[in-house]
Design a protein around this motif. Sequence first.
Motif, PDB file in Angstrom:
ATOM      1  N   SER A 182      -5.716  -5.996  -1.467  1.00 25.30           N
ATOM      2  CA  SER A 182      -4.719  -6.599  -2.353  1.00 25.30           C
ATOM      3  C   SER A 182      -5.200  -7.928  -2.930  1.00 25.30           C
ATOM      4  O   SER A 182      -6.006  -8.637  -2.326  1.00 25.30           O
ATOM      5  N   THR A 218      -5.303  -1.956   3.542  1.00 21.89           N
ATOM      6  CA  THR A 218      -4.714  -2.516   2.324  1.00 21.89           C
ATOM      7  C   THR A 218      -5.722  -3.442   1.665  1.00 21.89           C
ATOM      8  O   THR A 218      -6.297  -4.313   2.324  1.00 21.89           O
ATOM      9  N   VAL A 253      -1.154   0.749  -6.779  1.00 20.46           N
ATOM     10  CA  VAL A 253       0.126   0.208  -7.226  1.00 20.46           C
ATOM     11  C   VAL A 253      -0.023  -1.196  -7.821  1.00 20.46           C
ATOM     12  O   VAL A 253      -0.597  -2.092  -7.203  1.00 20.46           O
ATOM     13  N   GLN A 302      -5.445   6.555   4.917  1.00 21.44           N
ATOM     14  CA  GLN A 302      -4.385   6.026   4.067  1.00 21.44           C
ATOM     15  C   GLN A 302      -4.804   4.634   3.606  1.00 21.44           C
ATOM     16  O   GLN A 302      -5.036   3.746   4.434  1.00 21.44           O
ATOM     17  N   ALA A 304      -3.302  -2.773  -4.145  1.00 21.25           N
ATOM     18  CA  ALA A 304      -2.135  -3.410  -4.751  1.00 21.25           C
ATOM     19  C   ALA A 304      -2.483  -4.780  -5.329  1.00 21.25           C
ATOM     20  O   ALA A 304      -3.161  -5.588  -4.678  1.00 21.25           O
ATOM     21  N   SER A 327       5.014  12.081  -4.903  1.00 25.00           N
ATOM     22  CA  SER A 327       5.215  10.715  -4.407  1.00 25.00           C
ATOM     23  C   SER A 327       6.456  10.592  -3.541  1.00 25.00           C
ATOM     24  O   SER A 327       6.531   9.730  -2.660  1.00 25.00           O
ATOM     25  N   THR A 380       4.779   3.924   4.293  1.00 23.74           N
ATOM     26  CA  THR A 380       3.600   4.537   3.693  1.00 23.74           C
ATOM     27  C   THR A 380       3.255   3.929   2.346  1.00 23.74           C
ATOM     28  O   THR A 380       2.091   3.906   1.955  1.00 23.74           O
ATOM     29  N   LYS A 381       4.242   3.420   1.622  1.00 21.77           N
ATOM     30  CA  LYS A 381       4.003   2.957   0.259  1.00 21.77           C
ATOM     31  C   LYS A 381       4.599   1.579   0.019  1.00 21.77           C
ATOM     32  O   LYS A 381       5.646   1.230   0.545  1.00 21.77           O
ATOM     33  N   VAL A 382       3.917   0.811  -0.828  1.00 22.45           N
ATOM     34  CA  VAL A 382       4.466  -0.423  -1.373  1.00 22.45           C
ATOM     35  C   VAL A 382       5.369  -0.050  -2.544  1.00 22.45           C
ATOM     36  O   VAL A 382       5.029   0.824  -3.349  1.00 22.45           O
ATOM     37  N   THR A 440      -4.069   1.538   0.546  1.00 19.01           N
ATOM     38  CA  THR A 440      -3.260   0.987  -0.541  1.00 19.01           C
ATOM     39  C   THR A 440      -4.083  -0.024  -1.331  1.00 19.01           C
ATOM     40  O   THR A 440      -4.694  -0.926  -0.750  1.00 19.01           O
ATOM     41  N   HIS A 493      -2.815   5.065  -2.425  1.00 20.93           N
ATOM     42  CA  HIS A 493      -1.710   4.550  -3.242  1.00 20.93           C
ATOM     43  C   HIS A 493      -2.239   3.406  -4.097  1.00 20.93           C
ATOM     44  O   HIS A 493      -2.708   2.391  -3.577  1.00 20.93           O
TER      45      HIS A 493
END
Length: 219
Positions: A55, A53, A108, A81, A85, A184, A191-193, A83, A106
């Motif tokens: 962020s 992640t 986001v 994977q 964010a 999605s 798996t997702k925020v 993310t 992802h």
Amino acid sequence: MIRDSVNHYGFRTKSDGDGISLFGATNVWLDHLSMYKCRDGLIDAIQGSTAITISNCHFTHHDQVMLFGANDNHKMDEKMQITLAFNHFGKGLVQRMPRCRWGFIHVVNNDYTHWLMYAIGGSSHPTVISQGNRYIARRHVASKEVTKRDYAPPEVWKTWNWRSEGDLMVNGAFFSQSGDPNASSKFKGDTKVSAKPAYKVDLLTKDSGTLICIRGRAC
């Protein structure tokens, strides 16, 4: 000897120029960083790195910002994977926000306020789910598209799952979607925020970058 993953180690040598390099790394959280003007990339994740992640970061003044997957032949990156964010991709950025191979990315509630070439690129059929981001294109007509696919003709990349949902496109920005319109929905739970509405991006990213903290007080 320096160990940088479970099964990779070697002598300390000169850096290849990346600000942060993840090699076979898992369960990594990069938060509230301010990064710019590294010799190579700002952040690279390669060799089967996953569960990452990134962020609340602020990125500025750099060409090749992020690389997820170093080689189109490295199928080990299928498990990747990552993310992104609540980050702010700011002034002076050119490309690779990120540039990805294989894996699931992802994106986001980020604020993309500058890119010279493109924002999100890739090859080797990565899955990219973009939700609740703000993309602000430059005035130049050649810098309107958010996305860029490499090393694949349209009949191939049109099968890749690259979806834009609830993104705010400003100044003519556009995201070229491909693949399954319901892609999605296949990624749920951990798996997702959960994406917030794109109009809240200003609020969600206002504290991106390095925090100014004083010992004994809340940052």
